[in-house]
Write a protein that holds these residues in place. Structure first.
Motif, mmCIF file in Angstrom:
data_model
loop_
_atom_site.group_PDB
_atom_site.id
_atom_site.type_symbol
_atom_site.label_atom_id
_atom_site.label_comp_id
_atom_site.label_asym_id
_atom_site.label_seq_id
_atom_site.Cartn_x
_atom_site.Cartn_y
_atom_site.Cartn_z
ATOM 1 N N TRP A 1 -4.482 -24.359 -3.523
ATOM 2 C CA TRP A 1 -4.568 -24.573 -2.111
ATOM 3 C C TRP A 1 -5.817 -25.320 -2.009
ATOM 4 N N THR A 2 -5.468 -27.070 -1.225
ATOM 5 C CA THR A 2 -6.685 -27.804 -1.103
ATOM 6 C C THR A 2 -7.457 -27.023 -0.180
ATOM 7 N N VAL A 3 -8.868 -27.599 0.605
ATOM 8 C CA VAL A 3 -9.394 -27.895 1.774
ATOM 9 C C VAL A 3 -9.228 -27.402 3.038
ATOM 10 N N TRP A 4 -7.813 -28.163 3.238
ATOM 11 C CA TRP A 4 -7.098 -28.589 4.181
ATOM 12 C C TRP A 4 -6.494 -27.251 4.335
ATOM 13 N N SER A 5 -5.209 -27.394 3.240
ATOM 14 C CA SER A 5 -5.147 -26.056 3.793
ATOM 15 C C SER A 5 -5.265 -24.448 4.013
ATOM 16 N N ARG A 6 -7.135 -24.833 3.310
ATOM 17 C CA ARG A 6 -7.562 -23.420 3.349
ATOM 18 C C ARG A 6 -8.057 -23.855 5.213
ATOM 19 N N ILE A 7 -8.418 -24.679 5.420
ATOM 20 C CA ILE A 7 -8.751 -24.774 6.475
ATOM 21 C C ILE A 7 -7.662 -24.001 7.784
ATOM 22 N N GLN A 8 -5.941 -25.317 7.164
ATOM 23 C CA GLN A 8 -5.061 -24.555 8.052
ATOM 24 C C GLN A 8 -5.181 -22.784 8.061
ATOM 25 N N LEU A 9 -4.430 -21.960 6.718
ATOM 26 C CA LEU A 9 -4.686 -21.278 6.599
ATOM 27 C C LEU A 9 -6.205 -19.812 7.379
ATOM 28 N N ILE A 10 -6.843 -20.366 8.007
ATOM 29 C CA ILE A 10 -8.434 -20.271 8.718
ATOM 30 C C ILE A 10 -7.459 -19.510 9.767
ATOM 31 N N ILE A 11 -7.249 -21.122 10.292
ATOM 32 C CA ILE A 11 -7.133 -21.735 11.834
ATOM 33 C C ILE A 11 -6.274 -20.371 12.158
ATOM 34 N N VAL A 12 -4.954 -20.444 11.418
ATOM 35 C CA VAL A 12 -4.144 -19.567 11.638
ATOM 36 C C VAL A 12 -4.074 -17.631 11.748
ATOM 37 N N ILE A 13 -5.338 -17.998 10.784
ATOM 38 C CA ILE A 13 -5.027 -15.869 10.447
ATOM 39 C C ILE A 13 -5.824 -15.581 12.127
ATOM 40 N N VAL A 14 -6.952 -16.423 12.675
ATOM 41 C CA VAL A 14 -8.074 -16.649 13.383
ATOM 42 C C VAL A 14 -7.329 -16.626 15.532
ATOM 43 N N PHE A 15 -5.545 -17.369 14.803
ATOM 44 C CA PHE A 15 -5.146 -17.594 15.867
ATOM 45 C C PHE A 15 -4.693 -16.090 16.052
ATOM 46 N N LEU A 16 -3.611 -15.499 14.330
ATOM 47 C CA LEU A 16 -3.037 -14.234 14.764
ATOM 48 C C LEU A 16 -4.355 -13.138 15.153
ATOM 49 N N PHE A 17 -5.108 -13.085 14.909
ATOM 50 C CA PHE A 17 -5.733 -11.904 15.113
ATOM 51 C C PHE A 17 -6.439 -12.103 16.824
ATOM 52 N N PHE A 18 -6.638 -12.734 17.436
ATOM 53 C CA PHE A 18 -7.083 -13.065 19.071
ATOM 54 C C PHE A 18 -5.425 -13.208 19.902
ATOM 55 N N PHE A 19 -4.475 -13.516 18.678
ATOM 56 C CA PHE A 19 -2.640 -13.135 19.819
ATOM 57 C C PHE A 19 -2.798 -11.225 19.724
ATOM 58 N N ALA A 20 -2.926 -10.569 18.441
ATOM 59 C CA ALA A 20 -3.306 -9.177 18.125
ATOM 60 C C ALA A 20 -4.729 -8.874 18.928
ATOM 61 N N ALA A 21 -5.206 -10.099 19.248
ATOM 62 C CA ALA A 21 -6.209 -8.640 19.860
ATOM 63 C C ALA A 21 -6.266 -8.831 21.323
ATOM 64 N N GLY A 22 -4.938 -8.651 22.071
ATOM 65 C CA GLY A 22 -4.049 -8.529 23.275
ATOM 66 C C GLY A 22 -5.429 -10.036 24.401
ATOM 67 N N TYR A 23 -6.152 -11.447 23.449
ATOM 68 C CA TYR A 23 -6.086 -12.216 24.032
ATOM 69 C C TYR A 23 -4.986 -13.374 24.515
ATOM 70 N N ASP A 24 -5.446 -13.863 26.041
ATOM 71 C CA ASP A 24 -4.598 -15.061 26.452
ATOM 72 C C ASP A 24 -3.870 -15.533 25.242
ATOM 73 N N VAL A 25 -2.429 -15.308 25.234
ATOM 74 C CA VAL A 25 -1.797 -16.668 24.097
ATOM 75 C C VAL A 25 -1.224 -17.452 24.566
ATOM 76 N N CYS A 26 -1.241 -18.276 26.005
ATOM 77 C CA CYS A 26 -1.419 -19.549 26.036
ATOM 78 C C CYS A 26 -2.483 -19.850 26.098
ATOM 79 N N VAL A 27 -3.525 -19.515 26.004
ATOM 80 C CA VAL A 27 -4.575 -20.185 26.013
ATOM 81 C C VAL A 27 -4.780 -19.764 24.119
ATOM 82 N N VAL A 28 -5.053 -19.027 23.587
ATOM 83 C CA VAL A 28 -4.699 -19.428 22.346
ATOM 84 C C VAL A 28 -4.143 -19.733 21.408
ATOM 85 N N SER A 29 -3.050 -20.354 21.822
ATOM 86 C CA SER A 29 -1.690 -21.107 21.181
ATOM 87 C C SER A 29 -2.144 -22.978 21.822
#
Length: 622
Positions: free
Chosen positions: A373-401
């Motif tokens: 995993w390169t540093v850019w792949s890791r950054i992508q993975l972190i952003i996707v995990i944070v995105f899924l966390f806020f998605f599942a936590a009930g935050y506005d899906v439009c704003v999150v995406s």
């Protein structure tokens, strides 16, 4: 043998009986079942249904007689749990009653004349047919057809208003902006995940679904789609993985990509039925339901029906497309041995050899390249995990995406400017000698140095890959469906067909007729407007009744191409990369029998094994 198997085999022509036989048989069985169940007419109202009807009428009369207090109906009806000082249950009911009356387009039907009502319905059904079979007419495409139909509906409603045959059409209100914002944000996120880095997160996701065995590849797609749709949302899953599935089909040079695209689309709809955040109609249901429905309560009740529907759909997939998924197999029993005992046909062995040969050749080309995993792949993975966390936590899906897409855009632009190698724009003469670079000058005649040249921006590159045609498709459909709902025809159809079961829609045998009517309406008028209509028509529906609505409206999305937005997204995304196999004519022969079997089996299981309340606490029915 490997070279032979690498070439796509020509698909065999399927007879009409083989193609449409299962669908016709399933429809016949559903008709026969309902004929037997209701041979003696609709059942009489039970004591519980009579009590609920009386309580509903009393509550409605009470809230309509309450003194109106001001609140902004456009922002919803506020808190679901008002204190006694704020008015308690009665004030909550009054606000919700007004909200449903303004939010759902059923009150305008009396303002239409018969001519206005039926002419509007005729336009809607004409464009419904055009959208279902876009290749039967001019090659405009679904986005052009939907947008043209929406604009035509706006013009026609204005004409009806001027000649006194219909009310004004509030086009702005019927265009629901949240799905458009969500789709834009998801497309932006998907594009940057795919384009930011070769061998990055997107390629790793694709490789995780890859397999040399056809049926295992289909099973992986179904498992990923089911789990992903339950965790996030079906529209986002199909938007991200449609291109991945097509790419896998191209990589393996399959003759027919339809089983794999159907594996993605059908299981995305089924999996989304598991949770309250799995699809738009479930999100709407939890906001409009009279009683509170918890996330765990909903998922625990839906687990058995969704599991059964997933198994039925997978079984149907392996049976109906056995020749594609089990090449060289003689039939069902050999397929069974292949799945559970590890047997292989010569064709499957050749495919495996070809797969591993390609992998070995690819590894030789990547000698010296790191697979870590390169540093850019890791950054992508972190952003996707944070995105899924806020998605599942009930935050506005439009704003999150949209936020996730914007963050990825900034990171991609920074990476391209500071880390990616500069593109070589050298030109050569006929002998292959490099030509000197062309000089450019500003308006004052001063030479512009190469490092001062304007950089290529994101607007000129990645942002142009957003599928704006898909957004136009949904805008046109919103206009068509919103105008059709104004006429009151869907509501009249529901009340007429339900008959005596309308007041006890989820009780006893009525539930099987009810889910059939919801399925038909969901494929004609779309599932989200159907849920809006039911919220206004039956404002005191119980949590169990809403679960039956959710399950039937969601599973109904697999019946036809227009039954679900996920189907349209898969077809549109696949066509964008040149795969046009996912059409209405090819979807229906599998979608109809699979949907009907899943629908009735799941309905039976939900009716038999549920812990959801069959009464309304806020109505004092329990």
């Amino acid at each position: 043998m490997i070279s032979d198997i690498a070439k796509p085999s020509r698909a065999k022509k399927v007879s009409s009986l083989r193609k449409w036989g299962p669908a016709m048989l399933a429809i016949g069985l559903v008709i026969a079942l309902n004929t037997v169940l209701f041979s003696g007419g609709t059942p009489e109202l039970s004591e519980r249904a009579q009590r609920k009807l009386a309580l509903s009428q009393e509550r409605t009369a009470a809230v309509e007689s309450m003194e109106a207090t001001s609140f902004d109906v456009r922002s919803g009806f506020g808190s679901r749990n008002l204190s006694e000082e704020e008015g308690g249950v009665m004030e909550y009911t009054r606000r919700r009653h007004r909200y449903l009356g303004d939010y759902v387009h059923i009150d305008k039907s009396a303002e239409f004349s018969s001519f206005g009502k039926w002419s509007t319905s005729l336009i809607y059904f004409a464009f419904w047919v055009f959208l279902m079979f876009p290749n039967w007419f001019l090659p405009i495409g679904r986005p052009g057809i939907a947008l043209g139909g929406g604009l035509m509906m706006v013009v026609w409603r204005y004409i009806l208003l001027r000649i006194g045959h219909g009310p004004a059409f509030d086009a702005e209100r019927v265009i629901i902006m949240e799905p458009l914002f969500l789709l834009f944000g998801l497309m932006l996120t998907t594009i940057y995940i795919e384009k930011m880095e070769r061998g990055g997160l997107f390629d790793k996701l694709r490789d995780s679904l890859d397999d040399p065995v056809n049926w295992k590849r289909s099973a992986k797609i179904m498992a990923m789609s089911t789990i992903g749709s339950a965790a996030v949302m079906n529209d986002s899953v199909v938007l991200i993985f449609s291109g991945v599935v097509v790419d896998l089909c191209v990589r393996h040079k399959v003759a027919n990509s339809l089983p794999y695209l159907l594996s993605l689309a059908t299981t995305a709809n089924i999996g989304s039925a598991l949770t309250l955040t799995g699809n738009p109609q479930n999100i709407l249901i939890v906001s409009l339901a009279y009683d509170d429905i918890g996330w765990i309560e909903f998922a625990s009740n839906m687990a058995i029906p969704v599991l059964a529907a997933s198994l039925i759909n997978a079984f149907m997939m392996f049976v109906y497309y056995g020749s594609e998924l089990f090449p060289g197999s003689s039939g069902f029993f050999e397929n069974f041995g292949i799945m559970f005992f590890g047997n292989r046909t010569p064709e499957m062995l050749a495919q495996e050899h070809a797969f591993y040969a390609r992998q070995a050749a690819a590894q030789e080309e990547k000698v010296g390249e790191s697979n870590s995993w390169t540093v850019w792949s890791r950054i992508q993975l972190i952003i996707v995990i944070v995105f899924l966390f806020f998605f599942a936590a009930g935050y506005d899906v439009c704003v999150v995406s949209i936020t996730a897409g914007a963050v990825l855009m900034v990171i991609s632009a920074y990476k391209r400017q500071h880390y990616d190698p500069r593109p070589i724009n050298a030109q050569y003469d006929e002998d292959g000698n490099p030509l000197p670079p062309k000089k450019t000058y500003d308006m004052d005649g001063n030479e512009i140095e190469p490092e001062e040249e304007e950089l290529v921006t994101e607007s000129e590159t990645t942002l142009t890959e957003v599928d704006y045609g898909l957004l136009m498709l949904f805008i046109g459909q919103f206009l068509l469906i919103g105008s059709f709902d104004d006429t009151g025809v869907p509501q009249a159809f529901f009340n007429f067909t339900m008959g005596g079961c309308a007041a006890q829609m989820a009780e006893g045998l009525c539930v099987y007729w009810f889910v059939m009517i919801v399925t038909v309406l969901s494929n004609i008028a779309s599932n989200v407007p159907v849920c809006q209509m039911l919220a206004a028509t039956f404002p005191y529906a119980t949590p169990y009744e809403w679960m039956q609505v959710s399950f039937s409206a969601t599973i109904a999305g697999n019946l036809t191409m227009l039954g679900s937005a996920a189907n349209m997204i898969v077809a549109f995304q696949a066509a964008k990369v040149g795969d046009r196999t996912f059409t209405s004519e090819r979807h229906a022969p599998f979608g109809i029998p699979s949907t009907l079997l899943c629908l009735y089996a799941g309905t039976f299981l939900l009716a038999t094994f549920h812990t959801a309340k069959e009464c309304s606490e806020r109505l004092n029915q329990c």
